[in-house]
Design a protein around this motif. Structure first.
Motif, PDB file in Angstrom:
ATOM      1  N   ALA A   1      -9.147  71.655  57.003  1.00 60.15           N
ATOM      2  CA  ALA A   1      -9.757  72.714  56.197  1.00 60.15           C
ATOM      3  C   ALA A   1      -9.008  74.036  56.294  1.00 60.15           C
ATOM      4  CB  ALA A   1     -11.204  72.920  56.634  1.00 60.15           C
ATOM      5  N   VAL A   2      -8.929  74.698  55.150  1.00 60.72           N
ATOM      6  CA  VAL A   2      -8.407  76.053  55.053  1.00 60.72           C
ATOM      7  C   VAL A   2      -9.464  76.856  54.317  1.00 60.72           C
ATOM      8  CG1 VAL A   2      -6.607  77.538  54.086  1.00 60.72           C
ATOM      9  CG2 VAL A   2      -6.010  75.262  54.970  1.00 60.72           C
ATOM     10  N   ILE A   3      -9.865  77.987  54.886  1.00 67.86           N
ATOM     11  CA  ILE A   3     -10.857  78.840  54.237  1.00 67.86           C
ATOM     12  C   ILE A   3     -10.155  80.081  53.714  1.00 67.86           C
ATOM     13  CG2 ILE A   3     -12.994  80.159  54.519  1.00 67.86           C
ATOM     14  CD1 ILE A   3     -13.620  78.267  56.922  1.00 67.86           C
ATOM     15  N   ASP A   4     -10.316  80.323  52.418  1.00 70.26           N
ATOM     16  CA  ASP A   4      -9.799  81.541  51.796  1.00 70.26           C
ATOM     17  C   ASP A   4     -10.975  82.511  51.711  1.00 70.26           C
ATOM     18  OD1 ASP A   4      -8.874  83.593  50.186  1.00 70.26           O
ATOM     19  OD2 ASP A   4      -7.891  82.266  48.734  1.00 70.26           O
ATOM     20  N   TYR A   5     -11.095  83.370  52.723  1.00 70.87           N
ATOM     21  CA  TYR A   5     -12.219  84.299  52.791  1.00 70.87           C
ATOM     22  C   TYR A   5     -12.173  85.332  51.664  1.00 70.87           C
ATOM     23  CZ  TYR A   5     -13.380  82.408  57.371  1.00 70.87           C
ATOM     24  OH  TYR A   5     -13.748  81.571  58.394  1.00 70.87           O
TER      25      TYR A   5
ATOM     26  N   LEU B   1     -22.261  72.228  58.080  1.00 67.10           N
ATOM     27  CA  LEU B   1     -20.973  71.560  58.077  1.00 67.10           C
ATOM     28  C   LEU B   1     -20.137  72.197  59.174  1.00 67.10           C
ATOM     29  CD1 LEU B   1     -19.274  69.432  56.665  1.00 67.10           C
ATOM     30  CD2 LEU B   1     -18.452  71.222  55.128  1.00 67.10           C
ATOM     31  N   GLY B   2     -19.814  71.419  60.200  1.00 67.60           N
ATOM     32  CA  GLY B   2     -19.180  71.962  61.395  1.00 67.60           C
ATOM     33  C   GLY B   2     -17.707  71.653  61.538  1.00 67.60           C
ATOM     34  N   ALA B   3     -17.169  72.085  62.680  1.00 66.54           N
ATOM     35  CA  ALA B   3     -15.739  71.976  62.966  1.00 66.54           C
ATOM     36  C   ALA B   3     -15.245  70.536  63.016  1.00 66.54           C
ATOM     37  CB  ALA B   3     -15.425  72.686  64.284  1.00 66.54           C
ATOM     38  N   ASP B   4     -16.097  69.576  63.361  1.00 67.26           N
ATOM     39  CA  ASP B   4     -15.665  68.183  63.392  1.00 67.26           C
ATOM     40  C   ASP B   4     -15.138  67.759  62.020  1.00 67.26           C
ATOM     41  OD1 ASP B   4     -18.278  68.346  62.324  1.00 67.26           O
ATOM     42  OD2 ASP B   4     -18.864  66.383  63.103  1.00 67.26           O
ATOM     43  N   TYR B   5     -15.888  68.053  60.980  1.00 66.00           N
ATOM     44  CA  TYR B   5     -15.492  67.715  59.616  1.00 66.00           C
ATOM     45  C   TYR B   5     -14.319  68.582  59.151  1.00 66.00           C
ATOM     46  CZ  TYR B   5     -15.700  66.906  54.604  1.00 66.00           C
ATOM     47  OH  TYR B   5     -15.369  66.595  53.306  1.00 66.00           O
ATOM     48  N   LEU B   6     -14.394  69.867  59.444  1.00 66.89           N
ATOM     49  CA  LEU B   6     -13.352  70.793  58.998  1.00 66.89           C
ATOM     50  C   LEU B   6     -11.993  70.419  59.585  1.00 66.89           C
ATOM     51  CD1 LEU B   6     -15.418  74.082  59.304  1.00 66.89           C
ATOM     52  CD2 LEU B   6     -14.899  72.796  57.204  1.00 66.89           C
ATOM     53  N   LYS B   7     -11.963  70.092  60.857  1.00 67.41           N
ATOM     54  CA  LYS B   7     -10.711  69.710  61.505  1.00 67.41           C
ATOM     55  C   LYS B   7     -10.187  68.385  60.960  1.00 67.41           C
ATOM     56  CE  LYS B   7      -8.456  69.005  65.904  1.00 67.41           C
ATOM     57  NZ  LYS B   7      -8.539  68.994  67.339  1.00 67.41           N
ATOM     58  N   ALA B   8     -11.066  67.411  60.813  1.00 67.50           N
ATOM     59  CA  ALA B   8     -10.659  66.090  60.321  1.00 67.50           C
ATOM     60  C   ALA B   8     -10.097  66.157  58.903  1.00 67.50           C
ATOM     61  CB  ALA B   8     -11.842  65.129  60.372  1.00 67.50           C
TER      62      ALA B   8
ATOM     63  N   LEU C   1     -13.146  77.015  50.001  1.00 67.94           N
ATOM     64  CA  LEU C   1     -12.775  76.074  51.057  1.00 67.94           C
ATOM     65  C   LEU C   1     -11.806  75.063  50.462  1.00 67.94           C
ATOM     66  CD1 LEU C   1     -13.257  74.659  53.850  1.00 67.94           C
ATOM     67  CD2 LEU C   1     -15.156  73.456  52.735  1.00 67.94           C
ATOM     68  N   TYR C   2     -10.717  74.787  51.168  1.00 71.13           N
ATOM     69  CA  TYR C   2      -9.772  73.757  50.761  1.00 71.13           C
ATOM     70  C   TYR C   2      -9.816  72.631  51.787  1.00 71.13           C
ATOM     71  CZ  TYR C   2      -7.738  77.152  47.536  1.00 71.13           C
ATOM     72  OH  TYR C   2      -7.540  78.061  46.535  1.00 71.13           O
ATOM     73  N   LEU C   3      -9.862  71.391  51.315  1.00 64.96           N
ATOM     74  CA  LEU C   3      -9.880  70.219  52.174  1.00 64.96           C
ATOM     75  C   LEU C   3      -8.769  69.277  51.758  1.00 64.96           C
ATOM     76  CD1 LEU C   3     -13.716  69.490  52.096  1.00 64.96           C
ATOM     77  CD2 LEU C   3     -12.439  70.599  53.942  1.00 64.96           C
TER      78      LEU C   3
ATOM     79  N   ILE D   1     -13.011  73.811  46.951  1.00 68.57           N
ATOM     80  CA  ILE D   1     -14.471  73.859  46.870  1.00 68.57           C
ATOM     81  C   ILE D   1     -14.925  75.318  46.891  1.00 68.57           C
ATOM     82  CG2 ILE D   1     -16.641  73.256  48.039  1.00 68.57           C
ATOM     83  CD1 ILE D   1     -13.917  71.190  49.082  1.00 68.57           C
ATOM     84  N   PRO D   2     -15.573  75.787  45.820  1.00 65.84           N
ATOM     85  CA  PRO D   2     -16.107  77.156  45.817  1.00 65.84           C
ATOM     86  C   PRO D   2     -17.247  77.290  46.826  1.00 65.84           C
ATOM     87  CG  PRO D   2     -16.078  76.201  43.600  1.00 65.84           C
ATOM     88  CD  PRO D   2     -15.769  75.101  44.556  1.00 65.84           C
ATOM     89  N   LEU D   3     -17.329  78.435  47.458  1.00 67.28           N
ATOM     90  CA  LEU D   3     -18.377  78.729  48.427  1.00 67.28           C
ATOM     91  C   LEU D   3     -19.236  79.881  47.918  1.00 67.28           C
ATOM     92  CD1 LEU D   3     -16.149  78.727  51.633  1.00 67.28           C
ATOM     93  CD2 LEU D   3     -17.660  76.882  50.864  1.00 67.28           C
ATOM     94  N   LYS D   4     -20.503  79.876  48.312  1.00 66.07           N
ATOM     95  CA  LYS D   4     -21.386  80.996  47.998  1.00 66.07           C
ATOM     96  C   LYS D   4     -21.565  81.811  49.271  1.00 66.07           C
ATOM     97  CE  LYS D   4     -25.994  82.342  46.641  1.00 66.07           C
ATOM     98  NZ  LYS D   4     -27.386  81.960  46.519  1.00 66.07           N
ATOM     99  N   LYS D   5     -21.265  83.110  49.200  1.00 65.89           N
ATOM    100  CA  LYS D   5     -21.447  83.969  50.363  1.00 65.89           C
ATOM    101  C   LYS D   5     -22.890  84.452  50.397  1.00 65.89           C
ATOM    102  CE  LYS D   5     -19.389  87.538  53.110  1.00 65.89           C
ATOM    103  NZ  LYS D   5     -18.287  88.454  53.281  1.00 65.89           N
ATOM    104  N   LEU D   6     -23.549  84.246  51.536  1.00 60.75           N
ATOM    105  CA  LEU D   6     -24.947  84.637  51.704  1.00 60.75           C
ATOM    106  C   LEU D   6     -25.057  86.052  52.255  1.00 60.75           C
ATOM    107  CD1 LEU D   6     -26.322  81.335  53.292  1.00 60.75           C
ATOM    108  CD2 LEU D   6     -26.214  81.981  50.879  1.00 60.75           C
ATOM    109  N   LYS D   7     -26.244  86.612  52.180  1.00 58.45           N
ATOM    110  CA  LYS D   7     -26.502  87.955  52.720  1.00 58.45           C
ATOM    111  C   LYS D   7     -26.270  88.015  54.226  1.00 58.45           C
ATOM    112  CE  LYS D   7     -29.958  88.828  49.194  1.00 58.45           C
ATOM    113  NZ  LYS D   7     -31.398  88.891  48.934  1.00 58.45           N
ATOM    114  N   THR D   8     -26.374  86.877  54.899  1.00 60.41           N
ATOM    115  CA  THR D   8     -26.158  86.812  56.347  1.00 60.41           C
ATOM    116  C   THR D   8     -24.667  86.812  56.705  1.00 60.41           C
ATOM    117  OG1 THR D   8     -26.155  84.405  56.286  1.00 60.41           O
ATOM    118  CG2 THR D   8     -28.275  85.485  56.743  1.00 60.41           C
ATOM    119  N   GLY D   9     -23.810  86.674  55.695  1.00 59.24           N
ATOM    120  CA  GLY D   9     -22.376  86.572  55.932  1.00 59.24           C
ATOM    121  C   GLY D   9     -21.898  85.131  56.010  1.00 59.24           C
ATOM    122  N   HIS D  10     -22.823  84.177  56.074  1.00 60.13           N
ATOM    123  CA  HIS D  10     -22.462  82.760  56.093  1.00 60.13           C
ATOM    124  C   HIS D  10     -22.017  82.313  54.702  1.00 60.13           C
ATOM    125  CE1 HIS D  10     -25.275  82.942  59.553  1.00 60.13           C
ATOM    126  NE2 HIS D  10     -24.409  82.096  60.072  1.00 60.13           N
TER     127      HIS D  10
END
Length: 145
Positions: free
Chosen positions: A133-137, A123-130, A142-144, A16-25
């Motif tokens: 999830a692997v995040i390629d910064y 989208l929090g750690a509950d979903y990511l852990k289940a 995001l990989y699920l 899943i491609p992610l968009k990096k925001l100005k806030t760093g999120h």
């Protein structure tokens, strides 16, 4: 040499491609109960959340909760819970997703101050852990599983 993408995709991970925001999120699009929304990816949030103002948008049934939420500079916030929702990112669907419902106005105000668009949820750690999830910064992905 095998890349991270090749390794994870051969092991059944979905990219899943992610968009990096100005806030760093990081931000991503997902569907809740068939309706598209914008979500911040937050590894520090224990639960996935939806803002009170988006409950009708996503056709959610909520229940009262005695749990108080805290985070991002706000504490002791009232919450509700919404169980058994459909949640889809790309082609990956979870059919019994629960969300904590609370006031996301402080999050959206911070985004608006840096000229980013408001989000509907987190989208929090509950979903990511289940979903292992692997995040390629380095590649904003995001990989699920």
């Amino acid at each position: 040499m095998t890349t991270l993408r090749q390794l994870l995709e051969t092991k059944g991970f979905y990219r899943i491609p992610l968009k990096k925001l100005k806030t760093g999120h990081y931000k991503l699009k997902a569907r809740v109960n068939g309706v598209m929304g914008e979500f911040i990816l937050d590894t520090g949030a224990s639960n996935s959340c939806i803002g009170f103002s988006s409950v009708d948008r996503f056709i959610m049934l909520t229940e009262e909760s005695k749990v108080k939420a805290a985070g991002a500079g706000a504490i002791n916030m009232q919450t509700q819970i919404a169980n058994d929702n459909s949640f889809t990112i790309g082609n990956k669907t979870s059919n019994r997703m629960s969300f904590v419902i609370f006031d996301l106005s402080h999050v959206n105000e911070a985004l608006l101050q840096v000229e980013e668009e408001a989000v509907h949820g987190i989208l929090g750690a509950d979903y990511l852990k289940a979903n292992a999830a692997v995040i390629d910064y380095g590649r904003n992905v995001l990989y699920l599983k």
